[in-house]
Design a protein around this motif. Structure first.
Motif, mmCIF file in Angstrom:
data_model
loop_
_atom_site.group_PDB
_atom_site.id
_atom_site.type_symbol
_atom_site.label_atom_id
_atom_site.label_comp_id
_atom_site.label_asym_id
_atom_site.label_seq_id
_atom_site.Cartn_x
_atom_site.Cartn_y
_atom_site.Cartn_z
ATOM 1 N N TYR A 8 64.665 114.263 -86.021
ATOM 2 C CA TYR A 8 65.353 114.986 -87.102
ATOM 3 C C TYR A 8 65.286 116.502 -86.862
ATOM 4 O O TYR A 8 66.286 117.220 -87.030
ATOM 5 N N LYS A 14 73.193 118.088 -89.150
ATOM 6 C CA LYS A 14 72.661 117.011 -90.004
ATOM 7 C C LYS A 14 73.623 116.797 -91.161
ATOM 8 O O LYS A 14 73.897 117.744 -91.916
ATOM 9 N N TRP A 19 69.900 113.327 -93.813
ATOM 10 C CA TRP A 19 68.933 113.757 -94.844
ATOM 11 C C TRP A 19 68.439 112.552 -95.655
ATOM 12 O O TRP A 19 67.240 112.422 -95.908
ATOM 13 N N LEU A 38 61.825 117.608 -99.027
ATOM 14 C CA LEU A 38 63.120 117.509 -98.360
ATOM 15 C C LEU A 38 64.263 117.447 -99.369
ATOM 16 O O LEU A 38 65.329 118.041 -99.164
ATOM 17 N N MET A 42 67.375 120.042 -99.679
ATOM 18 C CA MET A 42 68.788 119.638 -99.727
ATOM 19 C C MET A 42 69.527 120.389 -100.833
ATOM 20 O O MET A 42 70.659 120.844 -100.651
ATOM 21 N N THR A 53 70.633 109.386 -102.140
ATOM 22 C CA THR A 53 69.629 110.446 -102.277
ATOM 23 C C THR A 53 68.910 110.332 -103.619
ATOM 24 O O THR A 53 67.677 110.297 -103.686
#
Length: 514
Positions: A8, A14, A19, A38, A42, A53
Protein backbone atom coordinates in the motif's frame (compact mmCIF):
# COMPACT_ATOMS: atom_id res chain seq x y z
CA UNK A 1 -1.24 -7.43 7.13
CA UNK A 2 2.33 -6.15 7.28
CA UNK A 3 2.95 -7.20 3.65
CA UNK A 4 -0.29 -5.52 2.55
CA UNK A 5 0.78 -2.34 4.34
CA UNK A 6 4.15 -2.32 2.54
CA UNK A 7 2.49 -2.77 -0.86
CA UNK A 8 0.00 0.00 0.00
CA UNK A 9 2.79 2.44 0.93
CA UNK A 10 4.59 1.84 -2.39
CA UNK A 11 1.53 2.50 -4.52
CA UNK A 12 1.60 5.86 -6.32
CA UNK A 13 -2.05 5.91 -7.17
CA UNK A 14 -4.66 4.73 -4.67
CA UNK A 15 -8.35 4.64 -5.43
CA UNK A 16 -11.19 4.15 -2.94
CA UNK A 17 -10.98 0.36 -3.35
CA UNK A 18 -7.36 0.41 -2.17
CA UNK A 19 -8.19 2.54 0.87
CA UNK A 20 -11.19 0.34 1.71
CA UNK A 21 -9.07 -2.83 1.53
CA UNK A 22 -6.67 -1.40 4.10
CA UNK A 23 -9.37 -0.02 6.42
CA UNK A 24 -11.21 -3.35 6.35
CA UNK A 25 -7.99 -5.32 6.79
CA UNK A 26 -6.86 -3.32 9.82
CA UNK A 27 -10.32 -3.60 11.38
CA UNK A 28 -10.59 -7.36 10.89
CA UNK A 29 -7.07 -8.00 12.17
CA UNK A 30 -7.55 -6.26 15.49
CA UNK A 31 -5.77 -3.04 14.53
CA UNK A 32 -8.80 -0.82 14.77
CA UNK A 33 -6.82 2.27 15.79
CA UNK A 34 -4.91 2.02 12.50
CA UNK A 35 -8.21 1.58 10.66
CA UNK A 36 -9.62 4.74 12.28
CA UNK A 37 -6.43 6.64 11.48
CA UNK A 38 -6.70 5.66 7.82
CA UNK A 39 -10.41 6.50 7.82
CA UNK A 40 -9.58 9.98 9.14
CA UNK A 41 -6.88 10.40 6.50
CA UNK A 42 -9.38 9.52 3.77
CA UNK A 43 -11.66 12.30 4.97
CA UNK A 44 -8.76 14.77 5.17
CA UNK A 45 -7.77 14.02 1.59
CA UNK A 46 -11.42 14.32 0.52
CA UNK A 47 -11.56 10.81 -0.89
CA UNK A 48 -15.17 9.91 -1.58
CA UNK A 49 -16.24 7.39 1.04
CA UNK A 50 -18.52 4.61 -0.16
CA UNK A 51 -20.73 2.12 1.64
CA UNK A 52 -17.80 -0.29 2.15
CA UNK A 53 -15.74 2.36 3.96
CA UNK A 54 -18.54 3.37 6.30
CA UNK A 55 -19.61 -0.24 6.95
CA UNK A 56 -16.04 -1.26 7.86
CA UNK A 57 -15.78 1.44 10.53
CA UNK A 58 -19.28 0.78 11.90
CA UNK A 59 -18.48 -2.95 12.04
CA UNK A 60 -15.17 -2.27 13.84
CA UNK A 61 -16.89 -0.26 16.56
CA UNK A 62 -19.72 -2.79 16.92
CA UNK A 63 -17.37 -5.77 17.25
CA UNK A 64 -15.59 -4.04 20.13
CA UNK A 65 -18.82 -3.22 21.97
CA UNK A 66 -18.76 0.50 21.16
CA UNK A 67 -22.38 0.72 20.07
CA UNK A 68 -22.78 4.46 20.63
CA UNK A 69 -19.75 5.23 18.44
CA UNK A 70 -21.11 2.89 15.75
CA UNK A 71 -24.41 4.79 15.77
CA UNK A 72 -22.59 8.14 15.51
CA UNK A 73 -20.70 6.95 12.42
CA UNK A 74 -23.97 5.72 10.91
CA UNK A 75 -25.51 9.18 11.39
CA UNK A 76 -22.50 10.74 9.65
CA UNK A 77 -22.92 8.23 6.85
CA UNK A 78 -26.55 9.21 6.34
CA UNK A 79 -25.55 12.88 6.44
CA UNK A 80 -23.18 12.23 3.52
CA UNK A 81 -26.06 10.80 1.45
CA UNK A 82 -24.43 7.37 1.32
CA UNK A 83 -27.06 4.61 1.20
CA UNK A 84 -26.42 1.77 3.72
CA UNK A 85 -26.72 -1.86 2.65
CA UNK A 86 -27.49 -5.11 4.50
CA UNK A 87 -23.89 -5.38 5.81
CA UNK A 88 -24.17 -1.89 7.29
CA UNK A 89 -27.51 -2.81 8.83
CA UNK A 90 -26.12 -5.96 10.46
CA UNK A 91 -23.15 -4.09 11.91
CA UNK A 92 -25.30 -1.27 13.24
CA UNK A 93 -27.78 -3.66 14.85
CA UNK A 94 -24.88 -5.49 16.48
CA UNK A 95 -23.75 -2.15 17.94
CA UNK A 96 -27.26 -1.42 19.25
CA UNK A 97 -27.39 -4.88 20.84
CA UNK A 98 -23.99 -4.44 22.53
CA UNK A 99 -25.22 -1.45 24.54
CA UNK A 100 -28.88 -2.47 24.87
CA UNK A 101 -30.04 0.50 22.77
CA UNK A 102 -33.53 -0.80 22.03
CA UNK A 103 -34.92 2.56 20.88
CA UNK A 104 -32.09 3.05 18.38
CA UNK A 105 -32.55 -0.56 17.31
CA UNK A 106 -36.21 0.11 16.58
CA UNK A 107 -35.28 3.21 14.59
CA UNK A 108 -32.83 1.11 12.59
CA UNK A 109 -35.58 -1.48 12.06
CA UNK A 110 -37.89 1.18 10.60
CA UNK A 111 -35.09 2.54 8.40
CA UNK A 112 -34.30 -0.94 7.11
CA UNK A 113 -37.94 -1.59 6.20
CA UNK A 114 -38.05 1.64 4.19
CA UNK A 115 -34.70 1.52 2.44
CA UNK A 116 -32.85 -1.82 2.79
CA UNK A 117 -34.97 -4.96 3.19
CA UNK A 118 -36.74 -6.22 0.06
CA UNK A 119 -34.54 -3.91 -2.01
CA UNK A 120 -34.27 -4.41 -5.74
CA UNK A 121 -30.59 -5.38 -5.48
CA UNK A 122 -31.13 -7.79 -2.56
CA UNK A 123 -31.55 -11.52 -2.87
CA UNK A 124 -33.43 -13.66 -0.34
CA UNK A 125 -30.23 -14.47 1.56
CA UNK A 126 -29.51 -10.76 2.09
CA UNK A 127 -32.96 -10.15 3.50
CA UNK A 128 -32.75 -13.20 5.79
CA UNK A 129 -29.36 -12.03 7.09
CA UNK A 130 -30.90 -8.63 7.91
CA UNK A 131 -33.90 -10.21 9.66
CA UNK A 132 -31.58 -12.50 11.64
CA UNK A 133 -29.67 -9.43 12.81
CA UNK A 134 -32.97 -7.79 13.86
CA UNK A 135 -34.01 -10.89 15.84
CA UNK A 136 -30.60 -10.92 17.53
CA UNK A 137 -30.84 -7.22 18.40
CA UNK A 138 -34.33 -7.53 19.92
CA UNK A 139 -33.30 -10.63 21.89
CA UNK A 140 -30.15 -9.00 23.31
CA UNK A 141 -32.16 -5.89 24.20
CA UNK A 142 -34.46 -8.26 26.16
CA UNK A 143 -37.45 -7.66 23.90
CA UNK A 144 -37.99 -11.41 23.45
CA UNK A 145 -41.64 -11.17 22.42
CA UNK A 146 -40.79 -9.02 19.39
CA UNK A 147 -37.84 -11.28 18.53
CA UNK A 148 -40.07 -14.36 18.68
CA UNK A 149 -42.78 -12.69 16.59
CA UNK A 150 -40.21 -11.96 13.87
CA UNK A 151 -38.88 -15.51 14.13
CA UNK A 152 -42.37 -16.99 13.76
CA UNK A 153 -43.07 -14.84 10.71
CA UNK A 154 -40.28 -16.60 8.81
CA UNK A 155 -41.50 -19.76 7.10
CA UNK A 156 -39.74 -22.77 8.71
CA UNK A 157 -38.31 -23.89 5.37
CA UNK A 158 -36.74 -20.44 4.88
CA UNK A 159 -34.95 -20.31 8.25
CA UNK A 160 -31.23 -21.01 8.31
CA UNK A 161 -29.03 -22.12 11.20
CA UNK A 162 -28.35 -18.49 12.17
CA UNK A 163 -32.09 -17.80 12.51
CA UNK A 164 -32.48 -20.68 14.96
CA UNK A 165 -29.26 -19.88 16.81
CA UNK A 166 -30.02 -16.21 17.52
CA UNK A 167 -33.48 -17.07 18.85
CA UNK A 168 -32.22 -19.97 20.98
CA UNK A 169 -29.36 -17.79 22.23
CA UNK A 170 -31.76 -14.99 23.11
CA UNK A 171 -33.87 -17.28 25.27
CA UNK A 172 -30.79 -18.94 26.80
CA UNK A 173 -29.19 -15.67 27.89
CA UNK A 174 -32.02 -13.17 28.36
CA UNK A 175 -35.32 -15.02 28.59
CA UNK A 176 -36.87 -18.31 29.64
CA UNK A 177 -34.22 -20.99 29.18
CA UNK A 178 -36.98 -23.61 28.90
CA UNK A 179 -38.03 -21.98 25.63
CA UNK A 180 -34.46 -22.34 24.35
CA UNK A 181 -34.57 -26.11 24.94
CA UNK A 182 -38.02 -26.40 23.34
CA UNK A 183 -36.87 -24.44 20.29
CA UNK A 184 -33.77 -26.60 19.94
CA UNK A 185 -35.97 -29.69 19.90
CA UNK A 186 -38.19 -28.09 17.23
CA UNK A 187 -35.19 -27.69 14.92
CA UNK A 188 -35.31 -31.43 14.20
CA UNK A 189 -39.06 -31.69 13.58
CA UNK A 190 -39.23 -30.08 10.14
CA UNK A 191 -38.63 -31.86 6.84
CA UNK A 192 -35.62 -29.72 5.93
CA UNK A 193 -33.93 -30.33 9.26
CA UNK A 194 -31.36 -27.65 10.02
CA UNK A 195 -28.16 -29.08 11.48
CA UNK A 196 -27.04 -27.05 14.49
CA UNK A 197 -23.52 -25.64 14.47
CA UNK A 198 -21.02 -24.99 17.27
CA UNK A 199 -22.71 -21.70 18.18
CA UNK A 200 -26.16 -23.34 18.40
CA UNK A 201 -24.76 -26.03 20.69
CA UNK A 202 -23.08 -23.42 22.90
CA UNK A 203 -26.36 -21.51 23.26
CA UNK A 204 -28.39 -24.58 24.21
CA UNK A 205 -25.70 -25.64 26.71
CA UNK A 206 -26.04 -22.18 28.32
CA UNK A 207 -29.76 -22.86 28.71
CA UNK A 208 -29.04 -26.24 30.30
CA UNK A 209 -26.60 -24.56 32.71
CA UNK A 210 -29.20 -21.96 33.74
CA UNK A 211 -31.78 -24.67 34.44
CA UNK A 212 -29.31 -27.20 35.89
CA UNK A 213 -30.87 -29.54 33.29
CA UNK A 214 -28.25 -32.28 33.57
CA UNK A 215 -30.19 -34.94 31.62
CA UNK A 216 -30.77 -32.64 28.65
CA UNK A 217 -27.18 -31.42 28.84
CA UNK A 218 -25.88 -34.99 28.68
CA UNK A 219 -28.05 -35.62 25.62
CA UNK A 220 -26.54 -32.55 23.93
CA UNK A 221 -23.05 -33.76 24.83
CA UNK A 222 -23.82 -37.18 23.32
CA UNK A 223 -25.16 -35.48 20.19
CA UNK A 224 -21.94 -33.48 19.88
CA UNK A 225 -19.82 -36.62 20.15
CA UNK A 226 -21.91 -38.39 17.48
CA UNK A 227 -21.93 -35.56 14.95
CA UNK A 228 -18.77 -35.12 12.92
CA UNK A 229 -19.71 -31.54 11.99
CA UNK A 230 -19.60 -30.44 15.63
CA UNK A 231 -16.27 -30.71 17.40
CA UNK A 232 -16.40 -31.07 21.17
CA UNK A 233 -12.78 -29.95 21.18
CA UNK A 234 -13.78 -26.51 19.86
CA UNK A 235 -12.74 -24.30 22.74
CA UNK A 236 -16.00 -22.45 23.39
CA UNK A 237 -18.09 -25.65 23.08
CA UNK A 238 -15.85 -27.45 25.59
CA UNK A 239 -16.01 -24.44 27.93
CA UNK A 240 -19.81 -24.48 27.75
CA UNK A 241 -19.79 -28.21 28.57
CA UNK A 242 -17.65 -27.56 31.66
CA UNK A 243 -19.99 -24.75 32.70
CA UNK A 244 -23.11 -26.87 32.15
CA UNK A 245 -21.82 -29.87 34.13
CA UNK A 246 -20.54 -27.61 36.93
CA UNK A 247 -23.80 -25.73 37.35
CA UNK A 248 -25.81 -28.94 37.08
CA UNK A 249 -23.96 -30.46 40.04
CA UNK A 250 -21.77 -32.95 38.15
CA UNK A 251 -18.36 -31.42 38.80
CA UNK A 252 -16.59 -34.74 38.29
CA UNK A 253 -17.69 -34.88 34.65
CA UNK A 254 -16.75 -31.21 34.25
CA UNK A 255 -13.24 -32.21 35.36
CA UNK A 256 -13.23 -35.08 32.82
CA UNK A 257 -14.17 -32.67 30.00
CA UNK A 258 -11.48 -30.25 31.20
CA UNK A 259 -8.81 -32.98 31.30
CA UNK A 260 -9.72 -34.13 27.76
CA UNK A 261 -9.24 -30.67 26.21
CA UNK A 262 -6.24 -30.34 23.91
CA UNK A 263 -6.07 -26.59 24.59
CA UNK A 264 -7.52 -24.41 27.32
CA UNK A 265 -7.92 -20.70 28.01
CA UNK A 266 -8.68 -18.63 31.10
CA UNK A 267 -12.44 -19.30 30.69
CA UNK A 268 -11.80 -23.07 30.82
CA UNK A 269 -9.96 -22.76 34.13
CA UNK A 270 -12.41 -20.27 35.63
CA UNK A 271 -15.43 -22.42 34.65
CA UNK A 272 -13.96 -25.45 36.41
CA UNK A 273 -12.95 -23.34 39.40
CA UNK A 274 -16.49 -21.94 39.58
CA UNK A 275 -17.93 -25.45 39.60
CA UNK A 276 -15.87 -26.45 42.61
CA UNK A 277 -16.45 -23.11 44.29
CA UNK A 278 -20.23 -22.99 43.96
CA UNK A 279 -20.53 -26.49 45.46
CA UNK A 280 -18.27 -25.68 48.39
CA UNK A 281 -15.44 -28.01 47.29
CA UNK A 282 -12.79 -25.74 48.72
CA UNK A 283 -9.85 -28.18 48.53
CA UNK A 284 -10.48 -28.82 44.83
CA UNK A 285 -11.00 -25.09 44.25
CA UNK A 286 -7.61 -24.33 45.81
CA UNK A 287 -6.05 -27.14 43.77
CA UNK A 288 -7.31 -25.57 40.53
CA UNK A 289 -6.29 -22.13 41.81
CA UNK A 290 -2.73 -23.35 42.43
CA UNK A 291 -2.61 -25.01 38.99
CA UNK A 292 -3.69 -21.72 37.40
CA UNK A 293 -0.76 -20.02 39.10
CA UNK A 294 1.63 -22.69 37.79
CA UNK A 295 0.26 -22.14 34.27
CA UNK A 296 1.12 -18.43 34.68
CA UNK A 297 -2.47 -17.41 33.97
CA UNK A 298 -3.52 -13.90 34.94
CA UNK A 299 -5.67 -14.20 38.07
CA UNK A 300 -8.45 -11.63 38.03
CA UNK A 301 -11.17 -10.53 40.40
CA UNK A 302 -13.54 -13.31 39.30
CA UNK A 303 -10.94 -15.96 40.18
CA UNK A 304 -10.63 -14.68 43.73
CA UNK A 305 -14.38 -14.22 44.09
CA UNK A 306 -14.95 -17.90 43.26
CA UNK A 307 -12.31 -19.13 45.71
CA UNK A 308 -13.64 -16.87 48.49
CA UNK A 309 -17.14 -18.19 47.77
CA UNK A 310 -15.80 -21.75 48.17
CA UNK A 311 -14.20 -20.81 51.51
CA UNK A 312 -17.46 -19.25 52.69
CA UNK A 313 -19.55 -22.30 51.82
CA UNK A 314 -17.12 -24.82 53.30
CA UNK A 315 -16.34 -23.00 56.55
CA UNK A 316 -12.69 -22.29 55.71
CA UNK A 317 -12.78 -18.90 57.38
CA UNK A 318 -9.08 -18.41 58.18
CA UNK A 319 -7.97 -19.51 54.72
CA UNK A 320 -10.51 -17.15 53.13
CA UNK A 321 -9.31 -14.23 55.28
CA UNK A 322 -5.68 -14.96 54.36
CA UNK A 323 -6.50 -15.04 50.63
CA UNK A 324 -8.56 -11.83 50.83
CA UNK A 325 -5.75 -9.83 52.40
CA UNK A 326 -3.17 -11.28 49.97
CA UNK A 327 -5.16 -10.25 46.88
CA UNK A 328 -3.73 -6.77 46.49
CA UNK A 329 -0.39 -7.47 48.17
CA UNK A 330 0.69 -10.66 46.35
CA UNK A 331 -1.51 -10.68 43.22
CA UNK A 332 -2.06 -6.96 42.52
CA UNK A 333 -5.85 -7.41 42.41
CA UNK A 334 -7.76 -4.79 44.36
CA UNK A 335 -10.82 -6.17 46.18
CA UNK A 336 -14.11 -4.97 44.72
CA UNK A 337 -17.47 -4.63 46.39
CA UNK A 338 -18.33 -8.24 45.46
CA UNK A 339 -15.27 -9.49 47.35
CA UNK A 340 -16.30 -7.53 50.43
CA UNK A 341 -19.81 -8.99 50.17
CA UNK A 342 -18.31 -12.48 49.98
CA UNK A 343 -16.18 -11.79 53.06
CA UNK A 344 -19.21 -10.46 54.94
CA UNK A 345 -20.96 -13.71 54.05
CA UNK A 346 -17.92 -15.75 55.13
CA UNK A 347 -17.79 -14.03 58.54
CA UNK A 348 -21.58 -14.19 58.84
CA UNK A 349 -21.82 -17.93 58.21
CA UNK A 350 -19.20 -18.46 60.90
CA UNK A 351 -21.19 -16.33 63.36
CA UNK A 352 -18.49 -13.65 63.50
CA UNK A 353 -20.89 -10.75 62.95
CA UNK A 354 -18.73 -8.17 64.74
CA UNK A 355 -15.87 -8.86 62.35
CA UNK A 356 -18.24 -8.68 59.38
CA UNK A 357 -19.48 -5.28 60.56
CA UNK A 358 -15.93 -4.03 61.13
CA UNK A 359 -14.93 -5.14 57.63
CA UNK A 360 -17.86 -3.26 56.09
CA UNK A 361 -17.08 -0.11 58.08
CA UNK A 362 -13.44 -0.24 56.90
CA UNK A 363 -14.32 -0.59 53.20
CA UNK A 364 -12.46 1.77 50.87
CA UNK A 365 -15.65 2.30 48.83
CA UNK A 366 -19.30 2.80 49.72
CA UNK A 367 -21.01 -0.53 50.51
CA UNK A 368 -23.63 -1.48 47.93
CA UNK A 369 -26.86 -3.37 48.63
CA UNK A 370 -25.22 -6.76 48.02
CA UNK A 371 -22.92 -6.17 51.03
CA UNK A 372 -25.76 -5.26 53.38
CA UNK A 373 -27.87 -8.18 52.14
CA UNK A 374 -25.00 -10.54 53.01
CA UNK A 375 -24.93 -9.10 56.53
CA UNK A 376 -28.74 -9.22 56.83
CA UNK A 377 -28.76 -12.90 55.81
CA UNK A 378 -26.16 -13.64 58.48
CA UNK A 379 -28.33 -11.87 61.05
CA UNK A 380 -31.21 -14.17 60.10
CA UNK A 381 -29.04 -17.27 60.59
CA UNK A 382 -27.74 -16.11 63.98
CA UNK A 383 -30.89 -14.27 65.19
CA UNK A 384 -29.28 -10.84 65.67
CA UNK A 385 -32.29 -8.51 65.50
CA UNK A 386 -30.50 -5.27 66.35
CA UNK A 387 -27.83 -5.64 63.66
CA UNK A 388 -30.48 -6.81 61.18
CA UNK A 389 -32.46 -3.61 61.71
CA UNK A 390 -29.27 -1.59 61.10
CA UNK A 391 -28.52 -3.48 57.85
CA UNK A 392 -32.15 -3.12 56.70
CA UNK A 393 -32.00 0.63 57.39
CA UNK A 394 -28.91 0.91 55.20
CA UNK A 395 -30.67 -0.99 52.42
CA UNK A 396 -33.65 1.36 52.61
CA UNK A 397 -31.31 4.35 52.43
CA UNK A 398 -29.86 2.88 49.22
CA UNK A 399 -33.43 2.41 47.88
CA UNK A 400 -32.87 -1.34 47.77
CA UNK A 401 -36.23 -1.97 49.39
CA UNK A 402 -37.20 -5.05 47.38
CA UNK A 403 -39.25 -8.00 48.54
CA UNK A 404 -36.14 -9.93 49.61
CA UNK A 405 -35.09 -7.26 52.11
CA UNK A 406 -38.52 -7.11 53.74
CA UNK A 407 -38.87 -10.90 53.77
CA UNK A 408 -35.51 -11.40 55.48
CA UNK A 409 -36.34 -8.81 58.15
CA UNK A 410 -39.79 -10.29 58.63
CA UNK A 411 -38.24 -13.76 59.08
CA UNK A 412 -35.88 -12.38 61.73
CA UNK A 413 -38.76 -10.77 63.63
CA UNK A 414 -40.76 -14.01 63.40
CA UNK A 415 -37.87 -16.01 64.83
CA UNK A 416 -37.73 -13.54 67.75
CA UNK A 417 -41.56 -13.92 68.11
CA UNK A 418 -42.03 -10.19 67.55
CA UNK A 419 -45.34 -10.58 65.76
CA UNK A 420 -46.22 -6.90 65.85
CA UNK A 421 -43.04 -6.13 63.91
CA UNK A 422 -43.91 -8.90 61.42
CA UNK A 423 -47.30 -7.27 60.91
CA UNK A 424 -45.66 -3.84 60.57
CA UNK A 425 -43.33 -5.11 57.82
CA UNK A 426 -46.28 -6.66 55.98
CA UNK A 427 -48.23 -3.41 56.20
CA UNK A 428 -45.19 -1.47 54.96
CA UNK A 429 -44.88 -3.81 51.96
CA UNK A 430 -48.56 -3.41 51.18
CA UNK A 431 -48.42 0.38 51.48
CA UNK A 432 -45.40 0.68 49.19
CA UNK A 433 -46.80 -1.80 46.66
CA UNK A 434 -44.06 -4.39 47.14
CA UNK A 435 -45.23 -7.96 46.69
CA UNK A 436 -43.32 -11.01 47.80
CA UNK A 437 -42.42 -13.19 44.84
CA UNK A 438 -43.60 -16.74 45.48
CA UNK A 439 -40.91 -19.35 45.95
CA UNK A 440 -40.74 -21.91 43.18
CA UNK A 441 -38.70 -24.95 42.27
CA UNK A 442 -38.41 -27.07 39.16
CA UNK A 443 -37.45 -30.63 38.43
CA UNK A 444 -36.84 -32.43 35.17
CA UNK A 445 -39.41 -35.15 34.55
CA UNK A 446 -39.78 -37.61 31.70
CA UNK A 447 -41.84 -35.15 29.67
CA UNK A 448 -39.79 -32.05 30.41
CA UNK A 449 -39.48 -29.51 33.21
CA UNK A 450 -42.13 -29.38 35.94
CA UNK A 451 -42.45 -26.21 38.03
CA UNK A 452 -43.91 -26.02 41.53
CA UNK A 453 -44.83 -23.03 43.68
CA UNK A 454 -45.39 -22.85 47.42
CA UNK A 455 -48.59 -24.71 48.28
CA UNK A 456 -49.09 -25.63 44.61
CA UNK A 457 -52.10 -27.87 43.96
CA UNK A 458 -52.52 -27.19 40.24
CA UNK A 459 -50.53 -30.19 39.01
CA UNK A 460 -52.54 -33.05 37.48
CA UNK A 461 -50.89 -35.47 39.94
CA UNK A 462 -51.26 -33.13 42.90
CA UNK A 463 -53.03 -35.63 45.18
CA UNK A 464 -50.40 -38.31 44.58
CA UNK A 465 -47.58 -35.76 45.11
CA UNK A 466 -48.94 -34.73 48.53
CA UNK A 467 -49.48 -38.37 49.54
CA UNK A 468 -45.88 -39.19 48.58
CA UNK A 469 -44.64 -36.12 50.45
CA UNK A 470 -46.56 -37.08 53.61
CA UNK A 471 -45.05 -40.58 53.44
CA UNK A 472 -41.53 -39.17 53.02
CA UNK A 473 -41.97 -36.80 55.97
CA UNK A 474 -43.18 -39.63 58.21
CA UNK A 475 -40.18 -41.75 57.22
CA UNK A 476 -37.61 -39.02 57.96
CA UNK A 477 -39.36 -38.11 61.23
CA UNK A 478 -38.91 -41.74 62.26
CA UNK A 479 -35.13 -41.32 61.95
CA UNK A 480 -35.01 -38.04 63.87
CA UNK A 481 -36.07 -35.20 61.53
CA UNK A 482 -37.52 -32.18 63.38
CA UNK A 483 -39.07 -29.36 61.27
CA UNK A 484 -37.38 -25.97 61.77
CA UNK A 485 -40.42 -23.80 62.50
CA UNK A 486 -38.52 -20.71 63.69
CA UNK A 487 -39.13 -18.74 60.49
CA UNK A 488 -42.80 -19.56 59.94
CA UNK A 489 -44.44 -16.15 59.57
CA UNK A 490 -47.65 -16.75 61.49
CA UNK A 491 -48.30 -16.78 65.24
CA UNK A 492 -49.67 -20.35 65.38
CA UNK A 493 -48.66 -23.50 67.23
CA UNK A 494 -45.67 -25.58 66.16
CA UNK A 495 -47.79 -28.37 64.65
CA UNK A 496 -49.53 -25.95 62.28
CA UNK A 497 -46.18 -24.34 61.43
CA UNK A 498 -44.89 -27.80 60.53
CA UNK A 499 -47.85 -28.29 58.20
CA UNK A 500 -47.04 -24.99 56.47
CA UNK A 501 -43.47 -26.11 55.89
CA UNK A 502 -44.74 -29.26 54.13
CA UNK A 503 -45.95 -27.13 51.23
CA UNK A 504 -42.56 -25.64 50.31
CA UNK A 505 -41.93 -25.80 46.58
CA UNK A 506 -38.71 -27.80 46.84
CA UNK A 507 -40.46 -30.51 48.88
CA UNK A 508 -43.22 -30.75 46.25
CA UNK A 509 -40.64 -31.03 43.45
CA UNK A 510 -38.77 -33.72 45.35
CA UNK A 511 -41.97 -35.69 46.00
CA UNK A 512 -42.90 -35.51 42.31
CA UNK A 513 -39.46 -36.82 41.32
CA UNK A 514 -39.55 -39.68 43.86
Amino acid sequence: MEDASKVYERMRFKDVVTWNAMVTGYSQNGRFEDALSLFGKMREERIELDVVTWSSVISGYAQRGFGCEAMDVFRQMCGCSCRPNVVTLMSLLSGCASVGALLHGKETHCYSIKFILKGEHNDDNDDLAGINALIDMYAKCKSLEVARAMFDEICPKDRDVVTWTVMIGGYAQYGDANHALQLFSEMFKFDNCIVPNDFTISCVLMACARLAALRFGKQIHAYVLRRSRIDSDVLFVANCLIDMYSKSGDVDTAQVVFDSMSKRNAISWTSLLTGYGMHGCSEDAFRVFDEMRKEALVLDGITFLVVLYACSHSGMVDRGIDLFYRMSKDFVVDPGVEHYACMADLFGRAGRLCEATRLINDMSMEPTPVVWIALLSACRTHSNVELAEFAAKKLLELKADNDGTYTLLSNIYANARRWKDVARIRYLMKRTGIKKRPGWSWVQGRKGMETFYVGDRTHSQSQKIYETLADLIQRIKAIGYVPQTNFALHDVDDEEKGDQLLEHSEKLALAYAS
